[in-house]
Design an enzyme around this catalytic site. Structure first.
Site, short mmCIF file in Angstrom:
data_model
loop_
_atom_site.label_atom_id
_atom_site.label_comp_id
_atom_site.label_asym_id
_atom_site.label_seq_id
_atom_site.Cartn_x
_atom_site.Cartn_y
_atom_site.Cartn_z
N CYS A 125 31.29 31.93 42.50
CA CYS A 125 31.40 33.27 41.92
C CYS A 125 31.08 33.35 40.42
O CYS A 125 29.91 33.33 40.06
CB CYS A 125 32.76 33.86 42.24
SG CYS A 125 32.75 35.66 42.11
N ARG A 138 32.85 47.34 43.32
CA ARG A 138 33.02 45.91 43.60
C ARG A 138 32.77 45.65 45.08
O ARG A 138 33.10 46.47 45.93
CB ARG A 138 34.45 45.46 43.24
CG ARG A 138 34.79 45.60 41.78
CD ARG A 138 36.09 44.90 41.47
NE ARG A 138 35.95 43.45 41.52
CZ ARG A 138 35.44 42.73 40.53
NH1 ARG A 138 35.04 43.31 39.43
NH2 ARG A 138 35.34 41.42 40.63
N HIS A 187 35.13 32.65 47.86
CA HIS A 187 36.42 32.05 47.46
C HIS A 187 37.25 31.82 48.72
O HIS A 187 36.79 31.95 49.83
CB HIS A 187 37.22 33.03 46.60
CG HIS A 187 36.57 33.51 45.38
ND1 HIS A 187 36.55 32.79 44.21
CD2 HIS A 187 35.94 34.67 45.10
CE1 HIS A 187 35.95 33.49 43.28
NE2 HIS A 187 35.57 34.64 43.78
N1 GLN Z 1 32.96 38.71 36.96
C1 GLN Z 1 32.26 38.52 38.13
C2 GLN Z 1 32.05 39.78 38.96
O1 GLN Z 1 32.96 40.57 39.16
C3 GLN Z 1 32.84 37.36 38.90
C4 GLN Z 1 34.13 37.63 39.63
C5 GLN Z 1 34.73 36.44 40.35
O2 GLN Z 1 34.53 35.27 39.98
N2 GLN Z 1 35.51 36.73 41.37
O3 GLN Z 1 30.98 39.98 39.41
#
Ligand code: GLN
Length: 250
Positions: free
Chosen positions: A93, A127, A194
């Site tokens: 990520c 998101r 994750h």
């Molecule tokens: N900041 C990044 C995003 O939101 C990575 C987030 C994460 O590692 N879960 O795209």
């Protein structure tokens, strides 16, 4: 054998228990009679080519990414040397994003990456959150699935011809459009997943360990003795089923 792991920024990039991936490497290596020697590599620490068989970097929020990005850029050339010399690498990520050419966040602020992976990442409005199921073929003819959990604003676009880690069966993946998830450059793997990733995808942990052992011995990636993996198979099935039911929807 001793497998030397360099864990990048463990105190900054460890969201969704990403550190658990190291525990999986350690246990699966020990069960095959190998020892995992884990060194933390953080801000200001030096990376020496030849010191690592496997590099690992986890995920983090934009805030944590911004804290380490300038230091990571300074380490870029050394990381490339480690990977060019045949070490394995896993990036998750936030770490995955910064190993590409960079990340443009929602405020329009741009974080530089190191360009090890052939991609750019730009944050979108919504998101992308949920369970993910992928189909991968790291070894030609051997199709395997990977299940995990994603939560990212970034949309990652691979360069034309770049190899993704897998094809999205359910979930958003790199950008919610391309049908691609993650990236693979030789023994280096990047992914949004994750969970942590490896407890429910033990075959991928073994693939990475085997690549790391190849680097350690200077030989071919060895075949590792199979393990029962009953709990792991259940975890994978639960996760895959959740992805099939809900993955890839806002
Ligand atoms: N900041 C990044 C995003 O939101 C990575 C987030 C994460 O590692 N879960 O795209």
């Amino acid at each position: 054998m001793k497998i030397r792991v360099g864990h990048l920024y463990p105190e900054y990039l460890n969201i969704y228990a990403d550190r658990g991936n190291i525990a999986v490497f350690a246990r699966r290596a020990a069960l095959r009679g190998h020892e995992l020697d884990v060194a933390s590599i953080s801000v200001g620490d030096e990376i020496r080519a030849g010191d690592h068989d496997l590099l690992y970097i986890g995920g983090g929020q934009d805030r944590e990414q911004a804290l380490i990005a300038p230091d990571l850029v300074e380490k870029g050339r050394a990381i490339e040397e480690v990977v060019d010399a045949g070490a394995a690498l896993l990036a998750v990520c936030g770490g995955y994003q910064l190993l590409g050419r960079g990340y443009l966040d929602q405020q329009g602020e741009s974080l530089p990456g190191i360009g090890l992976f052939p991609h750019d990442t730009v944050a979108g409005e919504r998101r992308m959150i949920g369970d993910v199921l992928l189909e991968c073929e790291l070894v030609p003819g051997e199709r395997r699935t990977v299940a995990g959990f994603e939560n990212h604003a970034g949309r990652t676009r691979l360069d034309p011809g770049a190899e993704p880690l897998g094809r999205v069966i359910a979930g958003f993946g790199n950008d919610g459009e391309s049908g691609h998830e993650g990236v693979r450059v030789g023994r280096a793997i990047g992914t949004y997943l994750h969970g942590p990733l490896l407890p429910r995808n033990p075959w991928l942990a073994d693939w990475l360990l085997s690549q790391a052992l190849a680097h350690a011995t200077g030989g071919e990636p060895p075949e590792l003795d199979p393990l029962p993996d009953r709990l792991e198979a259940t975890a994978h099935a639960v996760s895959a089923e959740r992805a099939r039911r809900r993955g890839g929807r806002f």
